[in-house]
Design an enzyme around this catalytic site. Sequence first.
Site, PDB file in Angstrom:
ATOM      1  N   GLU A 209      20.844 -35.149   0.353  1.00 21.50           N
ATOM      2  CA  GLU A 209      21.559 -35.077  -0.926  1.00 21.50           C
ATOM      3  C   GLU A 209      22.871 -35.861  -0.863  1.00 21.50           C
ATOM      4  OE1 GLU A 209      20.409 -32.553   0.863  1.00 21.50           O
ATOM      5  OE2 GLU A 209      19.659 -30.900  -0.386  1.00 21.50           O
ATOM      6  N   GLY A 263      28.707 -26.230  10.390  1.00 22.89           N
ATOM      7  CA  GLY A 263      28.881 -26.735   9.021  1.00 22.89           C
ATOM      8  C   GLY A 263      29.554 -25.724   8.095  1.00 22.89           C
ATOM      9  N   ARG A 264      29.087 -24.476   8.145  1.00 19.40           N
ATOM     10  CA  ARG A 264      29.641 -23.493   7.206  1.00 19.40           C
ATOM     11  C   ARG A 264      30.993 -22.944   7.653  1.00 19.40           C
ATOM     12  NH1 ARG A 264      24.846 -22.298   9.053  1.00 19.40           N
ATOM     13  NH2 ARG A 264      24.553 -20.631  10.572  1.00 19.40           N
ATOM     14  N   HIS A 380      29.529  -8.145 -17.818  1.00 21.30           N
ATOM     15  CA  HIS A 380      28.723  -8.412 -19.007  1.00 21.30           C
ATOM     16  C   HIS A 380      27.389  -9.035 -18.631  1.00 21.30           C
ATOM     17  CE1 HIS A 380      31.967  -7.297 -21.757  1.00 21.30           C
ATOM     18  NE2 HIS A 380      32.746  -7.729 -20.784  1.00 21.30           N
ATOM     19  N   LYS A 489      12.895 -28.999   3.931  1.00 17.48           N
ATOM     20  CA  LYS A 489      13.340 -30.397   3.997  1.00 17.48           C
ATOM     21  C   LYS A 489      12.193 -31.289   4.466  1.00 17.48           C
ATOM     22  CE  LYS A 489      18.126 -29.599   5.478  1.00 17.48           C
ATOM     23  NZ  LYS A 489      19.094 -29.892   6.523  1.00 17.48           N
TER      24      LYS A 489
END
Length: 528
Positions: A209, A263-264, A380, A489
């Site tokens: 991506e 990465g995170r 809501h 992937k």
Amino acid sequence: MPSPTSCPAWRDLEAHRDEIAGERMEELFAADPGRGGSLTFGCAGLQVDFSKQRLTADTLRRLADLARERDLSGAVSRLFAGERVNNTEDRPALHVALRGDERFVAGGEDVQAQVRRCRERMRVFSTAVRDGSWKGATGQRIRHVLALGIGGSYLGPRLAVEALAAMADGPEVRFVANVDPAALDDALRGLDPASTLVVVASKTFTTQETMANAAAARRWLSGALGEAAVARHVVAATANVAEAGRFGIPEANVFPFGDWVGGRYSVWSSVGLPVAIALGMNAFERFLAGAHAVDLEFRSAPPERNVPFLLGAVGVWNRDFLGIPVHVVLPYAQRLASLPGYLQQLEMESNGKRVEAGGEAVHVPTCPALFGEAGTLGQHAFYQWLHQGTDEASGDFIVVARPMGSREADHAVLLANALAQSEALMTGRSTGNPHRDCPGNRPSTTIVLPALEPASLGALVALYEHKVYAQAVLWGVNPFDQFGVELGKAIAGRILPGLAGTADADVHPATRHLIALLRTAAEGGPAR
Ligand code: F6P
């Protein structure tokens, strides 16, 4: 390591759960009206209130025993010592080195020098972009930053830029993560290539991506300004300097970080460059300092008072002892609207595991499903389900004491709603009309930030990071790999040629059917 369920403390907790199962939270409050105070713990300026959980101080003591039996302190020492705690990928997870000032060693190498070097380059570059001394190819100053990245290379910086928007005084940052071309088209609308800087954040620099968006952004820039302009308009944050070079980004424009940063967990690295550009490097460093303050507590506090551990342990209590399969994150701050998405990756990608670190099947359910929404928007939408649904959820309310906008009175409305909802989830309501009755006794934690500013945000994120690590230790899983995301992937790689019509794809019949449907629909054929 033996399974968690074989620990005496685990079995003891099960017996304890059965003992207190009949007591509703309201009864616990009646028996101990001071439990609000005794079950609230401070950590790096944050206050964490566990009093609306279905537990007592005794439960926390028993969870602390479990921490000792699971050798939490050994696991924390190994994390901070740069040991290869990510055993399946054979590397350390040393994100704490990015925000500490002590000596950290990864793979036998002192990483502090590289961390300092990168931080200094971030300071010089972000300052130059902010003060206009970094010029674009035509001599214009940078007015917009297009930040490209996905997952951890996107969620953290976006959360920080949004959360701290009140103090943003640099170029406007727009984030694009999705490979959907509409996302990049929308972000580019109104931007002038001559005054836009593209920051490509990708640890691997191979993520489909991000690479597709980076290539499209480069075409957009070079189409307007010529290929040579790329050197003034594209920079990278990556652990793969060579791949960034092959993409055409000169080394001088690459802000590297080590592969020992997951990465995170990478917002503290050069992946945070858009934050430094939007807010200034000093603000970014206060964000790091807030996280570091939590690191110090996580490292040194005994489990009874170790707030990141307690947050994780209460999650394990809810998941494994009370059987609650869902956790909701409810930030009562519009600027924290991205927090649930951020935590989805942090918690579910880290601990959404079905095998222990050694490869054996886990013995207990691991990470609950997590979702959330900024309060009061969630009220809501899905709070109906929270109050009267057939499944139970635990929740984290995140509230900010000081007003975040200009209208103080409305901040009080926001807070009143947060407090009301956690109270309502606890007390429920009995009216005699089954349609109106709410069972209550639904547990939540309330986390109070004094103000939404860099240090408290850094502390909040680090609190959750260590929560995740503490849970991984209790469950026995490796929180630092994510092999589950690979299968899709690989299949996408096989499907793409067929979808693009360039080859007869080697795909499953179910997928072949959908490809045909999509082709017909795209050609405006009959929708059946
Ligand atoms: O979602 C899988 C993942 O590997 C995440 O862990 C990571 O944050 C994201 O993809 C992006 O990876 P990269 O930074 O290498 O582009």
